[in-house]
Design a protein around this motif. Structure first.
Motif, short mmCIF file in Angstrom:
data_model
loop_
_atom_site.label_atom_id
_atom_site.label_comp_id
_atom_site.label_asym_id
_atom_site.label_seq_id
_atom_site.Cartn_x
_atom_site.Cartn_y
_atom_site.Cartn_z
N GLY A 140 37.54 45.84 33.59
CA GLY A 140 36.65 45.45 34.42
C GLY A 140 37.12 45.52 35.77
N GLN A 174 33.21 47.00 38.39
CA GLN A 174 33.51 45.14 39.40
C GLN A 174 33.60 46.35 40.89
OE1 GLN A 174 36.80 43.13 40.44
NE2 GLN A 174 35.53 41.80 42.02
N ILE A 187 30.01 43.30 39.21
CA ILE A 187 30.66 43.00 38.77
C ILE A 187 31.44 41.60 38.39
CG2 ILE A 187 30.71 41.96 35.99
CD1 ILE A 187 29.42 45.14 35.42
N GLY A 239 33.65 38.86 33.18
CA GLY A 239 33.15 39.06 31.46
C GLY A 239 34.28 39.47 30.80
N SER A 270 38.76 37.44 28.50
CA SER A 270 38.04 37.67 29.24
C SER A 270 38.55 37.52 30.98
CB SER A 270 36.81 36.17 29.93
OG SER A 270 38.04 35.42 30.33
N ILE A 328 23.46 37.77 33.34
CA ILE A 328 24.13 38.07 31.71
C ILE A 328 23.66 39.35 31.26
CG2 ILE A 328 23.68 36.45 30.51
CD1 ILE A 328 26.80 36.15 29.27
N ILE A 366 24.89 41.10 27.86
CA ILE A 366 25.31 41.06 26.27
C ILE A 366 25.15 42.40 25.14
CG2 ILE A 366 26.33 39.91 24.29
CD1 ILE A 366 25.59 37.22 25.43
N LEU A 415 30.08 42.40 24.19
CA LEU A 415 31.19 43.17 25.54
C LEU A 415 29.93 42.35 25.92
CD1 LEU A 415 33.10 43.71 27.73
CD2 LEU A 415 31.19 46.15 28.01
N GLY A 416 30.34 41.01 27.92
CA GLY A 416 30.10 40.73 28.27
C GLY A 416 29.40 40.81 30.11
N LEU A 417 29.25 41.04 30.66
CA LEU A 417 29.34 41.61 32.04
C LEU A 417 28.08 39.97 32.34
CD1 LEU A 417 28.62 45.26 31.50
CD2 LEU A 417 30.90 43.53 31.74
N ARG A 421 27.27 38.77 36.91
CA ARG A 421 27.04 38.37 37.96
C ARG A 421 26.08 38.43 38.59
NH1 ARG A 421 25.09 45.46 39.45
NH2 ARG A 421 22.72 44.71 38.92
N SER A 445 28.37 51.23 26.71
CA SER A 445 29.81 49.97 25.55
C SER A 445 29.83 50.80 24.48
CB SER A 445 29.06 48.57 25.20
OG SER A 445 27.45 49.18 24.56
#
Length: 528
Positions: free
Chosen positions: A209, A213, A218, A221, A237, A288, A290, A303-305, A307, A323
């Protein structure tokens, strides 16, 4: 780590020694040396060598001022026109600039000075005497000695520069692609180190994470893990935005949909999308993405991101590839060896991607590996050494990722400049792989697989047993596959004829002992 959206800079795409190789190749062909100016007008590479007349101009303070001003002005003109610009520097000396333009921007310029015909020697002498504050006799001697670049020959050179410019522009256009993969590899290395050191998935994903960033901006997540084959459990998260924590069924939007389809979902703005009321997106803002987390083709989670701004298609491609590796990390956490093999697999996938673009080289690295396996078996090499050579076989042409397809697929003989570019791929391959400690034993084999037994190979002219054994093995296997494969400029040789060529070059191009063993493998084991 560099952010993915940063500007493209010529000297970051191609190291200065490669730029100098390009300049020298043009010099060898035409006798005049182009050099490179950056996108802001700064000289990246000084011209070397210079023709007599340009050297003479630079021998005075006034002349050097005129020369530097001419570079600045011609670059400005080329920038404004976004095309070739030519103008006179002083009587008898012209300067041209060709912009190196990607699909989005100009990233630099070719610049070249060369002597041309003078209509009136008397007028030129008078003008130069006043302009440079030199004696009339000195000016006259310089003009008589300066030489001249024929107009027709000049156009040939401009065409060559445009051809190389196209290559550089393609490299510029693919700079984000290359940076994407370098950022990807750097990210994998960083996460790999954390996982190996801390031994917990949570610590590894928190490190992930932080790295995302830094690289992609990002700010949040989350990870869901698939268990029992049908339920997605919320694992963890990070970041500023905290998503709802609950369990989803496979097929239930959005993460459950991603698991079922195996494809990412990219939403540019949560609040204005048709999915805004979904429980999984409650309280979230911005974009988002995913992604499915896969290990060996099987989805193991999502994986969810998050920004503030949307993810570009390029970033979606990067993160989709990444991923898949994160999913592998989750499954392969128990052993460091599996983790390191994942890193090598990433690079091997790049090689396959390059080969897949060209039907003439499809599966080339795999076939070279197959032939090397047969040869290593006969040699009775220890498993550890065989593993290094296998990796080198699969990665030996990674340096070609930066070479234009027009050169790689050219259906005719390469010119001197193109050949110099092709010859750079072993060194470029070594540079690409250097950041990976795991591949350190492979580097000499990548660099030296085009050396010759008689010392006439490249890049370093090693000979005999100075060349690493693995590189000598690859040289034979690489040549054999090249000869027996279809190429745009020729039909494939039969395996029998190819073996005769290998035998013919024993002791000159190839290690004679290895050739003797390789010839004993024929014919059936060499068939694929």
């Amino acid at each position: 780590m560099e952010k993915m959206g940063s500007e493209i800079i010529l000297e970051e795409i191609i190291p200065s020694h490669y730029l100098r190789t390009l300049s020298h190749a043009v010099f060898k062909t035409f006798g005049y040396t182009p050099f490179f100016v950056g996108k802001k007008g700064e000289t990246i590479l000084e011209p070397e060598p210079l023709d007599f007349y340009t050297q003479w101009l630079l021998s005075s303070r006034e002349g050097e001022f005129i020369y530097r001003s001419a570079i600045k002005n011609i670059v400005e003109e080329a920038k404004e026109k976004e095309a070739l610009a030519i103008k006179q520097v002083i009587p008898g000396l012209e300067i041209l600039a060709i912009p190196i333009k990607t699909e989005e921007e100009i990233i630099g310029y070719w610049v070249l000075t060369y002597p041309v015909r003078i209509d009136s020697l008397k007028e030129a002498i008078g003008e130069l005497t006043d302009l440079l504050h030199k004696e009339e006799e000195e000016v006259k001697k310089a003009l008589e000695k300066k030489g001249e670049f024929p107009e027709g020959r000049k156009m040939e050179m401009v065409e060559l520069l445009y051809s190389i410019t196209d290559l550089l522009a393609r490299l510029g256009t693919t700079a984000h692609y290359l940076r994407k993969n370098f950022s990807y590899l750097s990210l994998i290395m960083k996460v790999a180190r954390v996982l190996a050191e801390r031994k917990t998935l949570r610590d590894g994903l928190e490190s992930l994470g932080k790295t995302l960033q830094e690289t992609l901006g990002i700010d949040g997540g989350f990870v869901r893990i698939l268990r029992e084959g049908r339920k997605l459990y919320f694992l963890m998260s990070w970041g500023k935005q905290i998503p709802p924590r609950f369990t989803l069924e496979v097929g239930q939007p959005l993460s459950g949909t991603v698991v079922r389809s195996g494809k990412p979902i990219n939403i540019e703005d949560i609040e204005t999308s048709t999915f805004s009321q979904l429980r999984e997106l409650c309280g979230l803002k911005g974009a988002i993405l995913i992604l499915p987390l896969k290990a060996e083709g099987v989805t193991v989670g999502t994986l969810g991101l998050l920004r503030p701004h949307p993810f570009s298609p390029e970033e979606v491609d990067l993160l989709t590839a990444l991923s898949a590796e994160i999913g592998t990390f989750i499954e392969a956490l128990r052993t460091r060896g599996e983790l390191e093999r994942t890193i090598i697999g990433i690079i091997q996938s790049l090689v396959k991607a390059v080969e897949a673009k060209d039907p003439y080289t499809a599966k080339h690295s795999e076939k070279v590996t197959h032939y090397a396996e047969l040869l290593m078996e006969e040699l009775g090499l220890p498993e550890e050494e065989k593993e290094i050579i296998r990796d080198a076989c699969l990665l030996h042409d990674i340096g070609k990722i930066g070479i234009s397809e027009n050169i790689l697929r050219k259906p005719a003989k390469l010119n001197d400049c193109e050949w110099e570019i092709i010859k750079s791929h072993p060194v470029m391959g070594e540079e690409i792989l250097k950041p990976l400690p795991t591949l350190k034993p492979v580097l000499p084999l990548i660099r030296h697989h085009h050396e010759r037994w008689d010392g006439k190979g490249y890049p370093d002219g090693l000979k005999g047993e100075e060349i690493p054994l693995g590189a000598r093995i690859i040289a034979i296997c690489d040549a054999f596959d090249a000869m027996t494969s279809l190429r745009p400029y020729r039909k494939p040789l039969s395996k029998e004829k190819a073996l005769k060529e290998i035998e013919k070059n024993s002791g000159t191009q190839f290690d004679p002992k290895l050739v003797e063993i390789f010839l004993k493998l024929s014919p059936s084991p060499l068939s694929l």
